[in-house]
Design a protein around this motif. Structure first.
Motif, PDB file in Angstrom:
ATOM      1  N   TYR A  37     -21.531 -17.196 -33.767  1.00  0.00           N
ATOM      2  CA  TYR A  37     -21.656 -16.352 -32.580  1.00  0.00           C
ATOM      3  C   TYR A  37     -23.071 -16.537 -32.029  1.00  0.00           C
ATOM      4  O   TYR A  37     -24.003 -16.642 -32.815  1.00  0.00           O
ATOM      5  N   THR A  81     -18.094 -18.054 -28.486  1.00  0.00           N
ATOM      6  CA  THR A  81     -17.484 -17.200 -27.458  1.00  0.00           C
ATOM      7  C   THR A  81     -17.517 -17.829 -26.068  1.00  0.00           C
ATOM      8  O   THR A  81     -16.717 -17.468 -25.208  1.00  0.00           O
ATOM      9  N   LEU A 132     -12.648 -11.507 -32.285  1.00  0.00           N
ATOM     10  CA  LEU A 132     -13.476 -11.500 -31.066  1.00  0.00           C
ATOM     11  C   LEU A 132     -12.579 -11.445 -29.828  1.00  0.00           C
ATOM     12  O   LEU A 132     -12.812 -10.659 -28.908  1.00  0.00           O
TER      13      LEU A 132
END
Length: 787
Positions: free
Chosen positions: A585, A589, A11
Motif C-alpha cells: 500500500y 491501490t 481494500l
C-alpha cells in the motif's frame, strides 16, 4: 506494513462500502441530534453530496456533513451495518484511492481525511467500539472453539485498529505545510492520548491489556500485528521519539544544574563509518588459495579505489610516528587501514604495490582528528583511583574524600585533575542520591513533587501489571523470532494473516510464505521499538522506573532470548526480501497489478538491505546494552550464554550503528573471556578502542576490576530490587491512614462503611471488573485441597 497481503481484497471491499453509501445519499437531509464537537445543530439542513460528484470535489462543509452522517451510522445496533459504516470510514482514512491517480495523492488525502475525522470526534467513537469488541465474549468463545483461526475471526477489530492507526500516524507526523488548526489538533490529540479524561487509564494501557489477554489464551483472535504497531505509534506520539528525548534530556540537565552533554549521541552515530568485519579462519584459507591464482588483467588498477572506500572515518596517523610524506610501505599500510585494518590478504597484496604510483594524484580525504566520543569518568572511578593511590603511597585511605591530595606525588595530582575535567554526572546519579535522602529523612523532607508527564502517567497505570506486560511482549517476540521452532504450546501469532481458505497452487503458497515471514518481521520490529522507547523514556523520567522494567525483562529471560535471535545467519536475515513491492500500500491501490509469477516473487525488490530487519537488530542490541550496562551479574549472563561468537558474527553487517552496539556488548565482557580470546581477536579489540567511548581507568581489556567479584552478583540484584520496591511503595502505595490507627475487626461495621469513590469511577468500573475479576481464572479445586 499495517496491511498483510492476504488483506488486499478488503481494500476494494472498503471502497465498495463507501461508494454504495456515498452515492445513495443524493438528497439533502437533516443533521439532527447532538454529537461530538463540530456536529451541526439540531434541525439544521445540511446539503449532502450529489451522486455524480466525487469526494475530492466536495467543499469542507459537505465533507463534514457526510462524515457526521457516517458517525451516526456507527450507533446502530446491527453489527453488519456498523461494520459497513466502519469500512466506509476506513476507506476515507486510507485516502479515497478510487479517486486518486498516484501514490502522492492517496497519501495527501489520507492525511487530510485523518485530521477531518479526528476533528469530528471519530477517534473517541472508535475507542468505544474497540472496548465493545474487546469485551465481546461471543467472539472470544467462538475463536477458542475453532481448530484454526483465520482473518475472518478478527474482521471488526482489524477495521477499527486500522482506522485508529492511520489517524495516529497521520496526525503524529509533522510537516512544514500544516495549517495552524492541524497543529492545534495534533497537540489536543497528544494530550487526549496521554492524559485520559473519562477513564483512569491512558489509551496505551488498553492496548497492553489486549496483548496480555491474547497471550493468556482468552482471546486468540486478536490481530496482534496491528495492536503492536498501534501501541508503538501511540508511545512514539505521546512520549516522543529519540530526538524529542534528547531535547528533554538537555532540558532536564539544565533544570538540575548539571553541565551540558559533551556531544549529541544521535549526530555522532550518524557520522560514523562502518568497519570491515573481522576475518575468520575459513575465510583466510579461501583468501590464501585465491591469492595463489594469478590476478586478472585490469584488476589491480581498480583496487586503490576500493581501498579508498574502506578508509576509516578517523584517518589519523599514529602520533609517535613522524608525519612526513615519504613513509615506507609498511607504515603506510598501518596508517591507511586504521581500525579497518581488516583488509583481507588478497586485497593487501593487490594494493600495496600499487600505492606509490597512485599516491601523488589522489588527494587524501580529510576527516576530523581524534576519537568520536569525549571520554567520561564517574565519581566512583575517581574514588577508586584515589583509594589505590593512597594505599600505595601513604598506607591508609580517606573514604570518599576526593579533595585531599596531601602526601601524594605530583603525577597523581595531575591524574586527579584530568579525571575531574572529564567527570560526568548523569541525571540517574542525581535521582539515586535524592531517593537515598528521601528514604533517610521522609518526615523532614516531606513529600516529593512529581511532575505529571505522559511518561509518569503511563508508568503509574502500568505499574501493577507490568511483569505480565513484559512477559507477554517477550512471548510474542519469541514466537516471531526466525530461530524459534514451531511448538504446540507456543502462541499462534498468525491469526491475522492466514486466509480462510488455505492456498491451493504453488504461487499462492509462495505468496503466503512471504506474507507470513513479513508478518513476523513486522511484529519483531514493533516489539523491539516499543521496548527500547519505554526503557529510554523511563530512564529519563526516573532511574528506578527503568530498573523496574529492566529487572522484569531480565527475569523473563530477555537476555537469552535476544542472543537466540542473533544466533542465526544475521546477514541473510538483514538481506531477506520478504516483500512484494507491487502489493504494498498505496502502490497496489492506484497501479494496475502485473501478473504475479514465481520468478517475480523470488526476485523481491531491488533494495540491498531490508531496513525493517536492520532496524529490529539495532533495537534489540540497544535493549541488550541497556539491560547489561554497569550490571556485573547480567554481564556474566552474556558470558555464560557464550554470546561472544554470536555477537562477533553480527559484526559482519557493515553498518556503523549496529557495529557500535555489538562492540559495546563485547567490551563489557572482554575481561571475562580470557587472554587467549583477546589474543585471537585483536582486530575486534582495536575496533572497540576506536569506536566505543573510553572510560578513563576502565580496565576493560585486562580484568583487573575491583567491581567484578563473582560472589557479589546475587547481592547486587537483591540490593537493586530492594531499592526499586522502596521507591515504588514510597511514591505509589500511599497509605490512606496512619499505620498507628486502631484497626476495626468487626465484619458488620467494616462492610457497612460508605466508601468515597471518585466521580468518574463509573466510567472505568466495568473495565476494572473485566480485568481484575472476570478475566482471572478461579481455581475451585484448591478449595478441596485446603485442610
Amino acid at each position: 506494513e499495517l496491511y498483510s497481503y492476504t488483506e488486499e481484497p478488503e481494500l476494494s471491499h472498503n471502497r465498495r462500502c463507501f461508494e454504495e453509501d456515498f452515492h445513495t445519499q443524493g438528497t439533502p437531509g437533516l443533521g439532527a441530534g447532538v454529537g461530538p464537537p463540530g456536529k451541526p445543530p439540531a434541525g439544521h439542513r445540511v446539503p449532502f453530496p450529489v451522486p455524480e460528484r466525487r469526494w475530492l470535489e466536495l467543499d469542507g462543509a459537505q465533507q463534514k456533513a457526510y462524515v457526521m452522517r457516517l458517525l451516526d451510522g456507527l450507533e446502530v445496533v446491527n453489527r453488519d451495518k456498523r461494520l459497513r459504516v466502519a469500512r466506509a470510514i476506513l476507506y476515507l482514512a486510507q485516502g479515497v484511492f478510487g479517486d486518486c491517480d498516484n501514490e502522492g495523492d492517496v497519501l495527501h488525502w489520507s492525511r487530510h481525511n485523518s485530521f477531518l475525522l479526528y476533528q469530528l470526534g471519530t477517534f473517541s467513537a472508535f475507542l468505544e467500539l474497540l472496548n465493545m469488541e474487546i469485551e465481546n465474549s461471543q467472539a472470544c468463545s467462538s475463536a477458542l472453539r475453532k481448530p484454526a483461526i483465520s482473518l475472518a475471526d478478527s474482521t471488526e477489530l482489524r477495521v477499527l485498529l486500522s482506522v485508529m492507526y492511520l489517524m495516529v500516524e497521520n496526525i503524529r507526523v509533522e510537516q512544514e505545510t500544516d495549517p495552524p488548526e492541524w497543529k492545534t489538533c495534533r497537540e489536543t490529540f497528544r494530550m487526549e492520548l496521554s492524559f485520559p479524561v473519562h477513564s483512569e487509564e491512558p489509551f496505551a494501557l488498553l492496548l497492553f491489556t489486549m496483548v496480555t489477554k491474547f497471550c493468556s489464551g482468552h482471546a486468540p483472535h486478536f490481530p496482534m500485528k496491528k495492536v503492536l504497531l498501534l501501541l508503538w505509534k501511540v508511545l512514539l506520539f505521546t512520549l516522543g521519539g529519540f530526538e524529542a528525548l534528547q531535547a528533554m534530556k538537555v532540558r532536564r540537565r539544565e533544570e538540575l544544574g548539571l553541565p551540558p552533554l559533551p556531544e549529541d549521541s544521535i549526530q555522532v552515530v550518524r557520522g560514523m563509518r562502518a568497519a570491515s568485519p573481522p576475518t575468520y579462519a575459513i575465510e583466510l584459507m579461501e583468501q590464501q588459495q585465491q591469492q595463489q591464482q594469478p590476478p586478472k588483467r585490469g584488476h589491480r588498477s581498480r583496487r586503490p579505489l576500493m581501498k579508498q572506500d574502506s578508509l576509516d572515518i578517523y584517518n589519523e596517523r599514529d602520533p609517535f610516528k613522524n608525519d612526513e610524506g615519504g613513509v615506507d610501505e609498511e607504515e603506510n599500510d598501518d596508517v591507511d587501514s586504521g581500525i579497518e585494518g581488516e583488509l583481507d590478504l588478497m586485497e593487501r597484496d593487490a594494493i600495496i604495490p600499487a600505492m606509490p604510483a597512485q599516491r601523488l594524484p589522489i588527494e587524501r580525504v580529510s576527516f576530523p582528528k581524534g576519537l568520536p566520543w569525549a571520554p567520561k569518568v564517574r565519581q566512583k572511578d575517581i574514588e577508586h583511583f584515589l583509594e589505590a593511590s593512597r594505599n600505595k603511597f601513604i598506607g591508609f585511605t580517606l573514604g570518599q574524600d576526593t579533595e585531599t591530595l596531601i602526601g601524594l606525588p605530583r603525577p597523581i595530582h595531575e591524574s586527579v585533575k584530568t579525571l575531574k575535567q572529564h567527570k560526568y554526572v548523569s541525571i540517574s546519579d542525581v535521582q539515586i542520591k535524592n531517593e537515598e535522602e528521601l528514604e533517610k529523612c521522609p518526615m523532614s523532607l516531606g513529600e516529593e513533587e512529581v511532575q505529571e508527564t505522559p511518561c509518569e502517567v503511563l508508568y503509574r497505570a502500568m505499574l501493577y501489571n507490568l511483569p505480565q506486560y513484559m512477559i507477554a511482549l517477550l512471548k510474542i517476540l519469541l514466537a516471531a523470532a526466525p530461530t524459534s521452532k514451531a511448538k504446540t504450546d507456543s502462541i499462534n501469532i498468525l491469526a491475522d494473516v492466514l486466509p480462510e481458505e488455505m492456498p491451493i497452487t504453488v504461487l499462492q503458497s509462495m505468496k503466503l510464505g512471504i506474507d507470513v515471514n513479513r508478518h513476523k518481521e513486522i511484529i519483531v520490529k514493533s516489539i523491539s521499538a516499543l521496548l527500547l522507547l519505554l526503557l529510554k523514556h523511563f530512564k529519563l523520567n526516573h532511574i528506578y522506573q527503568f530498573e523496574y522494567v529492566s529487572q522484569h525483562l531480565v527475569f523473563a529471560n530477555c537476555i537469552p532470548l535476544i542472543l537466540k535471535f542473533f544466533n542465526q545467519n544475521i546477514m541473510s536475515y538483514i538481506t531477506a526480501k520478504n516483500s512484494i513491492s507491487v502489493l504494498d500500500y498505496p502502490h497496489c491501490t492506484v497501479c494496475d497489478l502485473p501478473e504475479l509469477t514465481a520468478e517475480s516473487l523470488e526476485a523481491g525488490d531491488n533494495n540491498q538491505f531490508c531496513w525493517r530487519n536492520l532496524f529490529s537488530c539495532i533495537n534489540l542490541l540497544r535493549i541488550l546494552n541497556k539491560l547489561t550496562k554497569w550490571k556485573h551479574s547480567r554481564t556474566m549472563m552474556l558470558v555464560v550464554f557464550k554470546s561472544a561468537p554470536i555477537l562477533k558474527r553480527a559484526l559482519k553487517v557493515k553498518q556503523a550503528m549496529m557495529q557500535l552496539y555489538v562492540l559495546k556488548l563485547l567490551k563489557i565482557q572482554t575481561k571475562y573471556l580470557g587472554r587467549q580470546w583477546r589474543k585471537s581477536n585483536m582486530k575486534t579489540m582495536s575496533a572497540i578502542y576506536q569506536k566505543v567511548r573510553h572510560r578513563m581507568n576502565d580496565d576493560w581489556a585486562y580484568g583487573n576490576d575491583i567491581d567484578a567479584r563473582p560472589w557479589d552478583f546475587q547481592a547486587e540484584e537483591c540490593t537493586l530490587r530492594a531499592n526499586i520496591e522502596a521507591f515504588n511503595s514510597r511514591r505509589y502505595d500511599k497509605p490512606q491512614d496512619s499505620e498507628f490507627a486502631p484497626v476495626d475487626n468487626c465484619l458488620q461495621s467494616v462492610l457497612g462503611q460508605r466508601l468515597e469513590l471518585p466521580e468518574d469511577f463509573h466510567y472505568s468500573y466495568e473495565l476494572w471488573l473485566e480485568r481484575e475479576v472476570f478475566s482471572q481464572p478461579i481455581r475451585w479445586e484448591e478449595l478441596l485441597h485446603c485442610q
